[in-house]
Design a protein around this motif. Structure first.
Motif, PDB file in Angstrom:
ATOM      1  N   ASP A  33      11.863  43.649  57.340  1.00 47.40           N
ATOM      2  CA  ASP A  33      10.490  43.330  58.689  1.00 47.40           C
ATOM      3  C   ASP A  33      10.949  44.072  59.390  1.00 47.40           C
ATOM      4  O   ASP A  33      10.981  44.819  60.321  1.00 47.40           O
ATOM      5  CB  ASP A  33       9.992  42.112  58.563  1.00 47.40           C
ATOM      6  N   LYS A  53       9.110  45.347  47.721  1.00 43.54           N
ATOM      7  CA  LYS A  53       9.372  44.531  49.003  1.00 43.54           C
ATOM      8  C   LYS A  53       9.060  42.875  48.569  1.00 43.54           C
ATOM      9  O   LYS A  53       8.354  41.206  49.356  1.00 43.54           O
ATOM     10  CB  LYS A  53       7.950  43.890  50.351  1.00 43.54           C
ATOM     11  N   ARG A  75      15.791  36.645  54.553  1.00 46.37           N
ATOM     12  CA  ARG A  75      15.456  36.047  55.810  1.00 46.37           C
ATOM     13  C   ARG A  75      16.265  36.095  56.899  1.00 46.37           C
ATOM     14  O   ARG A  75      17.907  35.476  57.153  1.00 46.37           O
ATOM     15  CB  ARG A  75      14.995  34.985  54.996  1.00 46.37           C
TER      16      ARG A  75
ATOM     17  N   TRP B 242       1.627  33.471  53.428  1.00 47.62           N
ATOM     18  CA  TRP B 242       2.218  32.995  54.315  1.00 47.62           C
ATOM     19  C   TRP B 242       4.245  33.032  53.197  1.00 47.62           C
ATOM     20  O   TRP B 242       3.730  32.419  52.025  1.00 47.62           O
ATOM     21  CB  TRP B 242       2.190  31.323  54.395  1.00 47.62           C
ATOM     22  N   PRO B 243       4.672  33.026  54.044  1.00 46.64           N
ATOM     23  CA  PRO B 243       4.657  33.641  55.665  1.00 46.64           C
ATOM     24  C   PRO B 243       4.154  35.560  55.905  1.00 46.64           C
ATOM     25  O   PRO B 243       3.532  35.674  54.898  1.00 46.64           O
ATOM     26  CB  PRO B 243       5.951  33.609  56.287  1.00 46.64           C
ATOM     27  N   SER B 245       5.119  37.814  56.713  1.00 48.44           N
ATOM     28  CA  SER B 245       5.917  39.358  56.700  1.00 48.44           C
ATOM     29  C   SER B 245       5.381  39.145  54.621  1.00 48.44           C
ATOM     30  O   SER B 245       6.241  40.368  54.442  1.00 48.44           O
ATOM     31  CB  SER B 245       7.051  38.516  56.929  1.00 48.44           C
ATOM     32  N   VAL B 246       5.353  38.442  54.339  1.00 49.74           N
ATOM     33  CA  VAL B 246       4.574  38.888  52.755  1.00 49.74           C
ATOM     34  C   VAL B 246       3.198  38.568  52.616  1.00 49.74           C
ATOM     35  O   VAL B 246       3.177  39.321  50.831  1.00 49.74           O
ATOM     36  CB  VAL B 246       5.429  37.441  51.948  1.00 49.74           C
ATOM     37  N   SER B 355      10.011  34.322  37.858  1.00 50.32           N
ATOM     38  CA  SER B 355      10.408  35.502  39.199  1.00 50.32           C
ATOM     39  C   SER B 355       9.100  35.075  40.443  1.00 50.32           C
ATOM     40  O   SER B 355       9.527  34.918  41.019  1.00 50.32           O
ATOM     41  CB  SER B 355      10.241  36.895  38.801  1.00 50.32           C
ATOM     42  N   MET B 356       8.029  34.525  40.142  1.00 51.50           N
ATOM     43  CA  MET B 356       7.662  34.002  40.729  1.00 51.50           C
ATOM     44  C   MET B 356       8.165  32.619  41.447  1.00 51.50           C
ATOM     45  O   MET B 356       7.623  32.754  42.394  1.00 51.50           O
ATOM     46  CB  MET B 356       5.923  33.117  40.296  1.00 51.50           C
ATOM     47  N   HIS B 358      11.221  32.315  41.641  1.00 51.68           N
ATOM     48  CA  HIS B 358      12.309  32.984  42.810  1.00 51.68           C
ATOM     49  C   HIS B 358      11.400  33.145  43.829  1.00 51.68           C
ATOM     50  O   HIS B 358      12.603  32.802  45.674  1.00 51.68           O
ATOM     51  CB  HIS B 358      12.298  34.702  41.403  1.00 51.68           C
ATOM     52  N   GLN B 359      10.326  34.421  43.805  1.00 53.75           N
ATOM     53  CA  GLN B 359       9.760  34.334  44.889  1.00 53.75           C
ATOM     54  C   GLN B 359       9.051  33.510  46.009  1.00 53.75           C
ATOM     55  O   GLN B 359       9.800  33.855  47.576  1.00 53.75           O
ATOM     56  CB  GLN B 359       8.531  35.449  44.277  1.00 53.75           C
ATOM     57  N   GLN B 362      12.803  31.751  47.606  1.00 54.84           N
ATOM     58  CA  GLN B 362      13.141  32.785  48.774  1.00 54.84           C
ATOM     59  C   GLN B 362      12.343  33.530  50.096  1.00 54.84           C
ATOM     60  O   GLN B 362      13.012  32.982  50.690  1.00 54.84           O
ATOM     61  CB  GLN B 362      13.933  34.075  47.906  1.00 54.84           C
ATOM     62  N   LEU B 363      11.359  33.689  49.285  1.00 55.01           N
ATOM     63  CA  LEU B 363      10.273  34.110  51.031  1.00 55.01           C
ATOM     64  C   LEU B 363       9.364  32.870  51.129  1.00 55.01           C
ATOM     65  O   LEU B 363       9.557  33.436  52.449  1.00 55.01           O
ATOM     66  CB  LEU B 363       9.922  35.353  49.937  1.00 55.01           C
ATOM     67  N   ASP B 365       9.955  29.359  50.911  1.00 55.30           N
ATOM     68  CA  ASP B 365      10.728  27.969  51.132  1.00 55.30           C
ATOM     69  C   ASP B 365       9.897  27.036  50.163  1.00 55.30           C
ATOM     70  O   ASP B 365       9.552  25.804  50.356  1.00 55.30           O
ATOM     71  CB  ASP B 365      10.774  27.326  52.935  1.00 55.30           C
TER      72      ASP B 365
END
Lengths: 246, 603
Positions: A33, A53, A75, B242-243, B245-246, B355-356, B358-359, B362-363, B365
């Protein structure tokens, strides 16, 4: 959240250097980002590869503060933002421009690994009956997203530049997935020893540490393949057996 | 023209996702010389993101399934605007396409008796999606890629095509540039297969990556092909919110297929409150029955969370708009609740949805085995695209084929989850097969150097201009515009405004300026994508304005009901002689008597 400075390597194969970019950070932001923000507002021509992404395509590999990472999964709250955050391209591959490297060698190497060769179908409908527990192991290897971070940190490639003798951890994982595929009947063991340089790996596990998919590259792929090489070519009992068989 | 590197192939495939790779494999197996060009590196196309699985009536899990049921499900999901012949071919051929992947190295999850496992998904009557955890797309693209590299296909990575070339009425190839150095490349070919995917980047909140700028649709449109059903854009109900950026990143429908439920901030499973009439008989009316369905009870009906995507997305929008949303403007998707039902639920969830897990961890929390996710709609897929012949996938331009998301017809007004991966395989294969056949039947076309020169001149113009607007500003303005004015809920005045804004952005794009040199210059690349983005955005808005009803992915606030009259028409778009966009109502392709019988049987 506080503001931060990103120190990004700009340049091409003829040379380059770091340039500082101040950015405004927001909650949940990742390194990619920040790079995009810089690209949109301060440096339209900043070169970076990315796609999904979400850590699924393996395009945005780079070195963040010296650590090999996917930029999209790193992050900012895991980094010390009181210091400039350094972002540089992967060092093992030739740089094209800024954060983009030439990873084409990997695509060439893949072609040297024998392709899937199916064994005879065992079910009357012309397909195979395969137990889940027999695919659990190779499925781990199939998680690989080809980010090439393992190739980037492997010292055989990074320090010793043995690109013509050694295929690197990614392709041992690839070969292992084929070798352990219950439907496959090809034998890649001689190639692994002679053409792909598996003996050059001295299991320092650097590849395993950087794998964003958490594949146990060394333990689950490379070591079992090394064992197959040993069994086939260096087992004294088998050697003896072969001798008598003539 | 001698200054540009020129290649000659029988078949040129543009795009290296599932459809492009499958087409290339087939064309090459037919003995033709094939080249694949892709904007990204090989194996990175958006197919890699597909999570849930590929729909194929193999009947491995439920032996009541058959191509007939799959056909009926697809037509119902598409609200009967689908091309029935395509839906038939798709349902019949998908099982073979899945099985051959296994022979090429794919490792699917297995049933207890060792066959390919299939899972439930929205709009599919029986468990039908062959899958590998929640990374089925990765398995598929890698399998095709690895199979393809041994076939002698010429793969050229990181190439953007800027125009198709024609020899009279027929296709003659394409011209593009390599992203690495910015050098122009000319591809002379007897047949061209477009497999460029979707248009998600026209919107602000999208699950699509930078590549999905509608290139195939726009290239075909400018080359004289017709576009169909462009008003139908699928907003996937569950993207991350949220957040920030994702925002937009996909949360697989597989979460709901494994028992995940949607709740509002009152804790209510609001999907039970609005079940459309034509799905009532096949939808559970209580939570217990819904749970029994996802655990494989054949007598149970599916939970309302597994209704079609268009409907679930609109229900979420309604909850948020009426103040019952989650803190960040979505609703709650909860899979952790299954701990009440399943022993060792956290391990089960991690195994089924790795992968959910993980996603979110990691992205965001968030541990999805312990707490609910926040989700909201995200632009995901376009049902519309290049109008093609159902059997051969050829457009009305001789030698120009299209397959996968950039083609239209299979999905009608709304696509069922899982029907995309199977679409890529079935019609990718057909496009490759017929492109090869076509290439064998024609001579090498002539290249027209004025076309090439004009395209080259237009491509470098942004470097020569000073003081024009930057490409990122134009792109962002367009994305905001489409999100606000031509998104999930549409109105006449808003779409009219969208069109005015698109016209002004076109003028700005014609004057866009970029700086730096041509080597891997992201600003220039973005500028080069603007024309496609603006073309497909205009097509979406014009078709959306014309269709005065609500159906599938197209919802009109000012015409909220379905209109039987409109159910008889598709909307077709073509480029008029004066360069303007022509929008026409055309009758749908009628179902045969047999098709109708199948639909009746499965009502």
């Amino acid at each position: 959240m506080a503001n931060a400075t990103f120190r990004i390597w700009r340049g091409d194969k003829s040379g380059g250097g770091y340039k500082d970019y101040p950015i405004e950070t927001s909650e949940g932001m990742v390194v990619l980002d920040a790079v995009h923000q810089i690209q949109a507002s301060q440096a339209n021509d900043l070169a970076v590869r990315w796609n999904c992404k979400a850590g699924k395509c393996g395009s945005c590999s780079a070195e963040v503060n010296g650590f090999p990472k996917l930029m999209c999964m790193t992050r900012l709250n895991t980094l010390d933002l009181t210091q400039p955050v350094t972002v540089q391209p992967m060092q093992t591959f030739p740089v094209i421009r800024d954060l983009v490297t030439d990873v084409s060698w990997n695509y060439e190497v893949k072609k040297t690994i024998q392709k899937m060769k199916t064994r005879k179908p065992d079910a009357s409908d012309g397909t195979w009956r395969v137990n889940q527990r027999d695919v659990d192991r190779p499925q781990e290897f199939r998680k690989c997203i080809e980010c090439f971070l393992c190739q980037n940190v492997c010292h055989v490639l990074r320090e010793h530049q043995m690109f013509s003798e050694f295929v690197g951890p990614r392709f041992f994982v690839y070969a292992a997935a084929l070798e352990m595929n219950p439907v496959d009947a090809a034998d890649r063991v001689a190639d692994l020893k002679d053409k792909h340089g598996i003996g050059l790996c001295n299991i320092t596990k650097c590849c395993t540490h950087v794998c964003p998919e958490e594949i146990k590259i060394t333990d689950n792929a490379i070591i079992p393949l090394k064992e197959r090489v040993v069994d086939e070519f260096f087992d004294p009992v088998r050697k003896l057996f072969k001798m008598f068989k003539g | 023209m001698a200054s540009y590197e020129t290649f000659e192939h029988d078949v040129l495939v543009i795009g290296a996702g599932g459809a492009g790779l499958r087409a290339a494999v087939e064309a090459s197996a037919a003995g033709t010389k094939v080249c694949v060009v892709s904007k990204s590196l090989l194996g990175k196309a958006h197919t890699v993101m597909a999570e849930g699985g590929m729909a194929a009536a193999m009947a491995n899990v439920d032996d009541r399934d058959s191509w007939r049921v799959h056909f009926a499900d697809t037509m119902r999901g598409g609200q009967y605007l689908n091309n029935p012949r395509m839906a038939e071919i798709h349902a019949k051929e998908a099982p073979d396409r899945v099985r051959e992947l296994e022979a090429w190295g794919a490792l699917f999850d297995r049933t207890k008796d060792g066959r390919i496992l299939q899972r439930n998904f929205g709009g599919h009557r029986y468990p039908r999606l062959a899958h590998v955890g929640d990374r089925t797309g990765l398995e598929m693209i890698r399998t095709l890629q690895d199979h393809g590299v041994h076939q002698g296909i010429d793969f050229q990575m990181e190439i953007t095509i800027v125009t198709l070339l024609k020899d009279g009425d027929r296709i003659a190839g394409a011209m593009g540039y390599d992203r690495e150095r910015g050098r122009f490349k000319v591809y002379r070919a007897k047949a061209v297969v477009l497999a460029t995917g979707g248009i998600g980047r026209a919107y602000q909140i999208t699950s699509n990556s930078w590549e999905y700028t509608g290139d195939g649709q726009a290239l075909a449109y400018h080359a004289g092909a017709k576009l169909l059903d462009m008003e139908f854009v699928q907003f996937h109900p569950t993207g991350m919110v949220w957040p920030p950026s994702v925002k937009g990143i996909l949360v697989t429908e597989g979460v709901r297929g494994e028992g995940g439920v949607l709740r509002n901030n009152k804790g209510r499973r609001f999907m039970f409150d609005d079940i459309p009439e034509n799905y009532r008989s096949s939808t559970a009316d209580n939570e217990e029955e819904g749970w029994r369905y996802v655990t494989g009870d054949k007598s149970a009906r599916r939970p309302p969370e597994l209704l079609t995507r268009d409907h679930v997305a609109r229900c979420i929008v309604r909850e948020v708009r009426e103040g019952r949303g989650s803190p960040h403007g979505g609703v709650f998707l909860d899979i952790s609740w299954i701990k009440e039902k399943v022993q060792n639920a956290p391990e089960h969830i991690k195994k089924k949805l790795p992968s959910m897990y993980h996603q979110f961890k990691q992205l965001g929390d968030i541990d999805i085995t312990k707490e609910p996710m926040e989700v909201g709609p995200t632009t995901h897929y376009v049902m519309g695209g290049v109008r093609v012949d159902a059997d051969s996938q050829m457009s009305c331009v001789p030698g120009l084929f299209a397959a996968g998301e950039c083609a239209a017809g299979l999905h009608g007004a709304n696509r069922l989850g899982g029907n995309s991966l199977s679409d890529l395989l079935v019609f990718g294969k057909r496009a490759g097969e017929f492109a090869a056949k076509h290439a064998k039947s024609v001579s090498m076309p002539k290249l027209d150097s004025p076309q090439v020169e004009a395209a080259a001149k237009a491509a470098v113009a942004p470097f020569e201009r000073q003081g024009g607007e930057g490409p990122y500003q134009i792109q962002q303005t367009l994305q905001d515009n489409m999100q606000q004015l031509a998104g999930i809920v549409r109105r006449e005045d808003e779409m009219t405004r969208a069109l005015e804004l698109i016209a002004s952005l076109k003028a700005k794009a014609a004057n866009v300026s970029v700086y730096g040199n041509r080597e891997y210059n992201a600003g220039w690349h973005t500028a080069m994508d603007l024309d496609s983005l603006l073309t497909v955005s205009e097509a979406v808005a014009r078709a959306g304005l014309m269709r005065r009803e609500s159906r599938g992915g197209h919802f009109r606030d000012d015409f909220p009901g379905k209109d039987n009259e409109w159910g008889q028409y598709n909307i077709e778009i073509s480029k008029a002689a004066d360069g303007s966009m022509r929008v026409e109502r055309v009758p749908i392709v009628p179902m045969t008597g047999e098709h109708q019988k199948i639909v009746e049987e499965n009502k």
